[in-house]
Scaffold this motif. Structure first.
Motif, PDB file in Angstrom:
ATOM      1  N   VAL A 270       0.811  -1.225   0.000  1.00  0.00           N
ATOM      2  CA  VAL A 270       0.000   0.000   0.000  1.00  0.00           C
ATOM      3  C   VAL A 270       0.841   1.271   0.000  1.00  0.00           C
ATOM      4  O   VAL A 270       0.372   2.340  -0.397  1.00  0.00           O
ATOM      5  CB  VAL A 270      -0.960   0.041   1.207  1.00  0.00           C
ATOM      6  CG1 VAL A 270      -2.028  -1.056   1.064  1.00  0.00           C
ATOM      7  CG2 VAL A 270      -0.209  -0.128   2.535  1.00  0.00           C
TER       8      VAL A 270
ATOM      9  N   ALA B 116      -5.630   2.441  -0.744  1.00  0.00           N
ATOM     10  CA  ALA B 116      -4.539   1.903  -1.562  1.00  0.00           C
ATOM     11  C   ALA B 116      -4.674   0.389  -1.722  1.00  0.00           C
ATOM     12  O   ALA B 116      -4.466  -0.156  -2.815  1.00  0.00           O
ATOM     13  CB  ALA B 116      -3.194   2.252  -0.929  1.00  0.00           C
ATOM     14  N   ALA B 117      -5.037  -0.283  -0.634  1.00  0.00           N
ATOM     15  CA  ALA B 117      -5.200  -1.743  -0.697  1.00  0.00           C
ATOM     16  C   ALA B 117      -6.293  -2.095  -1.706  1.00  0.00           C
ATOM     17  O   ALA B 117      -6.145  -3.012  -2.520  1.00  0.00           O
ATOM     18  CB  ALA B 117      -5.544  -2.303   0.677  1.00  0.00           C
TER      19      ALA B 117
ATOM     20  N   GLU C  60      -4.225   4.045   3.492  1.00  0.00           N
ATOM     21  CA  GLU C  60      -3.792   2.685   3.181  1.00  0.00           C
ATOM     22  C   GLU C  60      -4.963   1.788   2.780  1.00  0.00           C
ATOM     23  O   GLU C  60      -4.807   0.909   1.932  1.00  0.00           O
ATOM     24  CB  GLU C  60      -3.023   2.086   4.374  1.00  0.00           C
ATOM     25  CG  GLU C  60      -1.645   2.720   4.531  1.00  0.00           C
ATOM     26  CD  GLU C  60      -0.767   2.043   5.581  1.00  0.00           C
ATOM     27  OE1 GLU C  60       0.436   2.366   5.623  1.00  0.00           O
ATOM     28  OE2 GLU C  60      -1.277   1.201   6.352  1.00  0.00           O
TER      29      GLU C  60
END
Ligand SMILES: [Ca+2]
Lengths: 197, 197
Positions: free
Chosen positions: A73, A99-100, A96
């Motif tokens: 991430v 992003a994941a 994050e």
């Protein structure tokens, strides 16, 4: 061929983790900063070598997969220093998650689910596998900094209480490693590599 | 504490793999050369993602361990370009054997044996696990160079016959990937990224 294209897109995307630099330094390479890809390699091996110290039963394949992907991430968010402020850590968490979703979402459905779930499990740190993996992530910089005259601790004026708080995590997960960290932190304070606070 | 010291000595020793640079370039990081530690991370993930294409039954944990450690010997020997002369490859092999003995020998006996045996198994490439692992090591640079205008192929005037010979290995191990490589090589020749020989 659809699946293969998606798999290759993911593999090429994560090449970018080699450009995400951390505070930790690579002693053997003129003390340049370490990137998150080579760091992930290092802790994946650390887990193989230290698995025998796990207090609870762990599945080393799951631990290894988590460690390989745990930092991916950062391609979108960058690395946050372990000893950054609490509010920075909270802001990072939200970024994050997004992003994941984006990065693991590049994969075909089944793999996206598997990898996404492993990443969430690592982040939530509720299972024995995730906790052992997280312990590895915390202890490696101790080894690196102790072998490097204080390394990123010294460069960033880190306090012994911060390192102890972060690694106290090992107490129930791998008690022998926690004992070792405590000894090392004492030495680091004596040498002036950690602040005595 | 004796075992732990030996384990830590090994973990610190392999930090040096982050200073072993390969011909492959990291597109996302201004085309600097890739090091063997981050490369090992990348192929370990590649194996998770591509395991479904394995023609024979593989044990993905053993494959992953092999990939994580397969390049550690380069700490002593340096990386040899995949397309170096045959006699250079033979000389390299002897040096790598000595390096494996030294570096895995830092570990406590049981781990030294396990890691040493995995390394030998990878090198000898006689088992399904080792062959699939080796296939991953061969195919990743194809993906990297294709996404990077020819990358290390172009920079080193590599011939299509060399890439085909090296990846022909995938034919029985992961036929779908071999098919893909052949298509890509054709494109690379058209674009002038590989020499048409
Ligand atoms: Ca190599």
């Amino acid at each position: 061929m659809h699946d293969l294209s998606a798999q290759i897109a993911f593999i090429l995307e994560i090449d970018k983790l080699k450009a995400v630099y951390r505070k930790t330094m690579v002693k053997a390479d003129s003390n340049r900063h370490e990137n998150s890809a080579e760091h992930s390699w290092h802790i994946a091996i650390l887990a193989q070598i230290m698995a025998g110290y796990a207090q609870r039963k762990i599945d080393i394949l799951r631990v290894t997969k988590m460690l390989l992907i745990h930092d991916i991430v950062e391609i979108d968010t960058g690395d946050l220093f372990a000893f950054a402020d609490e509010q920075d850590h909270q802001a990072q968490e939200q970024k994050e998650l997004a992003a994941a979703k984006r990065i693991f979402g590049l994969l075909p459905t089944e793999l996206a689910l598997e990898m996404g779930n492993l990443w969430h499990e690592f982040e939530q740190a509720q299972t024995a596998d995730a906790q052992f993996a997280k312990g590895m992530d915390r202890v490696l910089p101790v080894l690196q900094n102790m072998s490097n005259q204080g390394g990123s601790w010294k460069a960033n004026k880190v306090q012994q209480s911060q390192v102890l708080k972060r690694n106290h995590y090992l107490k129930d997960i791998a008690p022998k490693l926690w004992q070792y960290v405590q000894q090392e932190v004492e030495i680091a304070v004596e040498k002036g590599w950690l602040l005595d606070r």
